[in-house]
Design a protein around this motif. Structure first.
Motif, PDB file in Angstrom:
ATOM      1  N   LYS A  19     161.167  47.773  56.542  1.00 49.05           N
ATOM      2  CA  LYS A  19     162.001  48.185  57.669  1.00 49.05           C
ATOM      3  C   LYS A  19     163.460  47.877  57.339  1.00 49.05           C
ATOM      4  N   ILE A  20     164.310  48.876  57.465  1.00 51.78           N
ATOM      5  CA  ILE A  20     165.717  48.705  57.123  1.00 51.78           C
ATOM      6  C   ILE A  20     166.353  47.599  57.956  1.00 51.78           C
ATOM      7  N   SER A  21     166.103  47.622  59.264  1.00 54.96           N
ATOM      8  CA  SER A  21     166.720  46.637  60.160  1.00 54.96           C
ATOM      9  C   SER A  21     166.260  45.220  59.829  1.00 54.96           C
ATOM     10  N   SER A  22     164.972  45.064  59.525  1.00 56.70           N
ATOM     11  CA  SER A  22     164.436  43.734  59.217  1.00 56.70           C
ATOM     12  C   SER A  22     165.020  43.186  57.918  1.00 56.70           C
ATOM     13  N   PHE A  23     165.115  44.054  56.905  1.00 60.63           N
ATOM     14  CA  PHE A  23     165.684  43.582  55.646  1.00 60.63           C
ATOM     15  C   PHE A  23     167.152  43.211  55.822  1.00 60.63           C
ATOM     16  N   ALA A  24     167.884  44.005  56.601  1.00 58.19           N
ATOM     17  CA  ALA A  24     169.310  43.730  56.828  1.00 58.19           C
ATOM     18  C   ALA A  24     169.500  42.367  57.494  1.00 58.19           C
ATOM     19  N   LEU A  25     168.663  42.045  58.482  1.00 55.48           N
ATOM     20  CA  LEU A  25     168.754  40.756  59.167  1.00 55.48           C
ATOM     21  C   LEU A  25     168.379  39.610  58.233  1.00 55.48           C
ATOM     22  N   PHE A  26     167.362  39.844  57.414  1.00 55.56           N
ATOM     23  CA  PHE A  26     166.927  38.839  56.443  1.00 55.56           C
ATOM     24  C   PHE A  26     168.058  38.549  55.457  1.00 55.56           C
ATOM     25  N   LEU A  27     168.670  39.607  54.943  1.00 55.96           N
ATOM     26  CA  LEU A  27     169.774  39.475  53.997  1.00 55.96           C
ATOM     27  C   LEU A  27     170.965  38.746  54.632  1.00 55.96           C
TER      28      LEU A  27
END
Length: 208
Positions: A79-87
């Motif tokens: 998920k783009i949003s999940s990876f962005a938050l993780f990063l």
């Protein structure tokens, strides 16, 4: 030496991926460069693993981890949003993510975010999400073709198993449930999905 953790994830329907293989490859490659503090190896969909990612982040922050190492970006999330938050969380706590297949580091040696790499990973996460969408569409297309040709989806008549049969089929899961193991640990120990383990756990509680 700097401290690192390994992250290996696989969905239960991924025939070309295996968490033990991922972990072995990463450990062989990086154990000489970093102190490998912990391995997070588990089976779960890349669209439903936010809770595990929270656990990984919390462990990294609380244990002064310098690097999170994974085979490819989709092992973190699809998920783009999940990876962005993780990063973003990793950047704010000075935790570098190493994406092995592209040899990318999200932080520069000085500890600042590597803007070029972060842009590349944003694009890569988009392609990862698109890949999953294409896989789902191919599966749906295959099902439609199967039904159009006279096929019937679902269980065959008379194939519904009793509670006893299901518990017998998943005796390994049942053993660890009786030991009081967590769902995540049982997933690691048996290679079975969280859905299967929850189902067995519910059946066991009803028969106990």
């Amino acid at each position: 030496m700097e401290r690192a953790i390994l992250v290996s994830r696989c969905s239960t329907n991924e025939s070309r991926q295996d968490v033990s293989r991922q972990s072995a490859e990463l450990a062989a490659k990086y154990s000489g460069q970093y102190i490998i503090v912990k391995e997070f190896s588990y089976y779960e969909s890349g669209t439903k693993n936010d809770e595990v990612n929270k656990e990984i982040l919390n462990f990294s922050i609380n244990n002064n981890i310098d690097h999170i190492i994974t085979l490819e970006i989709s092992r973190i999330s699809r998920k783009i949003s999940s990876f962005a938050l993780f990063l973003e969380s990793c950047n704010s706590h000075n935790v570098n993510i190493i994406i092995d297949n592209f040899q990318l580091h999200t932080l520069l040696p000085c500890g600042q975010p590597n803007s070029m790499v972060q842009t590349m990973l944003s694009i890569a996460s988009t392609f990862s999400a698109m890949e999953l969408s294409l896989i789902k569409e191919r599966l749906q297309s295959g099902r439609r073709k199967f039904v159009a040709g006279g096929g019937v989806l679902g269980r065959k008549m008379g194939s519904v198993k009793t509670t006893t049969d299901l518990l017998k089929d998943h005796s390994d899961v049942l053993k660890y449930i009786r030991q009081g193991q967590s769902v995540r640990n049982i997933m690691k120990l048996t290679g079975k999905s969280s859905g299967t383990i929850q189902k067995v756990k519910k059946l066991f509680q009803c028969t106990d």
